[in-house]
Design a protein around this motif. Structure first.
Motif, mmCIF file in Angstrom:
data_model
loop_
_atom_site.group_PDB
_atom_site.id
_atom_site.type_symbol
_atom_site.label_atom_id
_atom_site.label_comp_id
_atom_site.label_asym_id
_atom_site.label_seq_id
_atom_site.Cartn_x
_atom_site.Cartn_y
_atom_site.Cartn_z
ATOM 1 N N ASN A 191 49.293 37.599 41.178
ATOM 2 C CA ASN A 191 48.743 36.919 40.006
ATOM 3 C C ASN A 191 47.336 37.354 39.622
ATOM 4 O O ASN A 191 46.821 36.936 38.586
ATOM 5 N N ILE A 192 46.712 38.168 40.429
ATOM 6 C CA ILE A 192 45.297 38.455 40.196
ATOM 7 C C ILE A 192 45.105 39.451 39.045
ATOM 8 O O ILE A 192 45.915 40.356 38.847
ATOM 9 N N PRO A 193 44.037 39.272 38.261
ATOM 10 C CA PRO A 193 43.742 40.226 37.181
ATOM 11 C C PRO A 193 43.228 41.537 37.776
ATOM 12 O O PRO A 193 42.793 41.581 38.927
ATOM 13 N N SER A 248 48.008 31.712 36.658
ATOM 14 C CA SER A 248 47.671 32.666 37.710
ATOM 15 C C SER A 248 46.608 32.100 38.645
ATOM 16 O O SER A 248 46.656 32.328 39.856
ATOM 17 N N ARG A 249 45.656 31.355 38.097
ATOM 18 C CA ARG A 249 44.557 30.825 38.909
ATOM 19 C C ARG A 249 45.045 29.823 39.955
ATOM 20 O O ARG A 249 44.622 29.870 41.115
ATOM 21 N N ILE A 250 45.940 28.929 39.575
ATOM 22 C CA ILE A 250 46.379 27.866 40.483
ATOM 23 C C ILE A 250 47.057 28.421 41.739
ATOM 24 O O ILE A 250 46.730 28.006 42.855
ATOM 25 N N PRO A 251 48.003 29.378 41.636
ATOM 26 C CA PRO A 251 48.597 29.920 42.863
ATOM 27 C C PRO A 251 47.582 30.585 43.794
ATOM 28 O O PRO A 251 47.680 30.456 45.023
ATOM 29 N N VAL A 252 46.602 31.278 43.213
ATOM 30 C CA VAL A 252 45.573 31.937 44.033
ATOM 31 C C VAL A 252 44.721 30.896 44.738
ATOM 32 O O VAL A 252 44.423 31.006 45.938
ATOM 33 N N GLU A 253 44.316 29.856 44.013
ATOM 34 C CA GLU A 253 43.529 28.787 44.624
ATOM 35 C C GLU A 253 44.327 28.047 45.692
ATOM 36 O O GLU A 253 43.781 27.644 46.730
#
Length: 464
Positions: free
Chosen positions: A64-66, A79-84
């Motif tokens: 998910n990362i840019p 994308s931010r929520i899964p990484v967090e």
């Protein structure tokens, strides 16, 4: 009777065999990314369980990362929520995490070997089908589902039926301009996307032994695309030289003991495989796909084949050609392209950037081509800069992005627009894989580079 490499590693990790059922297999290394793991951690919480052996699980966000401005907060909430969530889970359960911008961060199947976390004789799992990549170092490595991730976290074991064994031998030497990606696409086209279902594959032969480690990883990475449970290559001096001195590799006396053991792992001369297949390297040329699965591939000098003789396959075949905009009997060389993608766990290593630069260097990116060049890890990005490849490619009009899975799959910002045609060094060309309506042609780094500088599908041997 002798034992295969696969049998030696598998049998050494069986905790218990269930009669007429699966084996309880001990897992040496567990890799976690942000996509498939959240529900597994939730399952542990609901059951009041801890991770049994946290030192054996390593986490890295990648899907998910840019690939631009990674120092900034991730803008896309999906994308931010899964990484967090991965960060939170790793901290709560005491797991090693290589977070965004960490010098060890990257695609999990790239950083495992480069950090020395992957090694010969290991059993390795991850909630990702391309875990087969790690088999290049002589490990049994395969993808698992969410419930199995929870099982490994809680018990350090997984229940698995033992697959059958297959050996694919590729004799002779590869021609100039032919890459490991071409080898893999050739084998998949010959066996079909289900030709190795139920098997664990060992790759052997002169052409395989002559591959460096990065190229071996490309070959094993694509094993899953012909239905195999995984792929392996026997460890040898190439393997040992690659691993020596890496951060998590054994050191000193432990290194000597490890190498002594690793040398016992190759298949015995009298080992019997359930299935044997042989190919000749001289028959392989630069390859590309024309349809919507990795098995629908041809050599660059070949034409799109006529529809299959099996009536039940005709409709899906014609549907694939219609989606791609190609016709039976068409040559793909010279077809204009919109996008070129270099990267992914298949072709995002330093060797792939060297190959791309060997053709793109000293030339210019074709007008109208959008090119995404994405390293598989921070370590690869660092090496690109140390070798000056970034300067070579920038002078040719290319930009090196930040590491991540990127345009391999439409789970981040790097999406190919609908209808656009992309020559991609990734691993899957399913409908919409790189974005809704995107059309994907799989190829190796050399063919991708030749296409990027001409603006159309081009045989890389013309530049060699």
């Amino acid at each position: 009777m002798g034992k295969t490499l696969f049998d030696k590693v598998w049998d050494a990790h069986v905790v218990k065999s269930i009669t007429e059922g699966p084996d309880q297999l001990y897992i040496d290394r567990h890799y976690c990314h942000e996509v498939t793991s959240p529900q597994a951690f939730d399952g542990l919480r609901k059951r009041g369980l801890k991770v049994l052996r946290p030192e054996r699980t390593f986490c890295s966000p990648d899907h998910n990362i840019p690939t631009k401005d990674q120092h900034l907060p991730i803008a896309d909430e999906s994308s931010r929520i899964p990484v967090e969530t991965l960060t939170k889970n790793a901290r709560e359960f005491g797991l090693t995490l290589f977070p965004l911008c960490d010098p060890r961060n990257g695609i999990i199947h790239v950083i495992g070997p480069e950090q020395g976390l992957t090694g010969p004789g290991m059993t390795i799992v991850c909630g990702d089908s391309h875990t087969s990549t790690h088999g290049a170092l002589g490990a049994i490595a395969f993808g698992i589902g969410t419930s199995e991730i929870e099982m490994v976290l809680a018990t350090q074991c997984v229940l698995q039926p033992k697959p059958k064994s297959m050996r694919i031998t590729i004799d002779g030497k590869l021609q100039p301009g032919v890459t490991a990606k071409d080898m893999a696409l050739y084998v998949i086209s010959k066996l079909g996307t289900g030709g190795a279902t139920g098997y664990f594959v060992e790759y052997a032969g002169e052409a395989v032994r002559n591959l460096n480690m990065e190229q071996r990883m490309t070959l094993c990475n694509l094993s899953i695309e012909m239905g195999a449970r995984g792929g392996m290559i026997a460890p040898d001096e190439v393997t040992f030289e690659y691993l020596k001195g890496r951060p998590y590799a054994p050191k000193g006396e432990e290194w000597e003991k490890a190498v002594e053991y690793w040398k016992t792992l190759p298949s015995d001369a009298d080992a019997k495989f359930d299935r044997e297949i042989r190919f000749d390297a001289k028959d392989i040329e630069p390859r590309l796909t024309f349809g919507t699965n990795p098995g629908m591939g041809i050599g660059i000098s070949e034409k799109v084949p006529a529809k299959p003789g099996n009536p039940t396959s005709v409709a899906s075949y014609l549907k694939a050609l219609d989606y791609m905009g190609f016709e039976e009997g068409q040559s793909l060389e010279g077809v204009p392209v919109d996008y070129v993608f270099l990267g992914s766990c298949t072709n995002g290593r330093i060797e792939d950037f060297r190959q791309f630069a060997s053709i793109a260097g000293g030339r210019k990116k074709a007008p109208g081509i959008t090119a995404w060049l994405v390293p598989g890890s921070q370590s690869v990005l660092k090496q690109i800069k140390e070798e000056g490849l970034d300067k070579v490619l920038e002078e040719a009009g290319f930009e090196i992005r930040e590491p991540g899975c990127s345009a391999c799959l439409a789970m981040n910002e790097d999406k190919v627009p609908s209808g656009k045609l992309c020559v991609s060094t990734s691993n899957r060309n399913f409908e919409g894989r790189q974005g809704p309506g995107a059309r994907t042609i799989l190829a190796g780094p050399l063919l991708a580079a030749a296409t990027a500088v001409t603006g159309a599908i081009t045989d890389p041997r013309k530049f060699i």
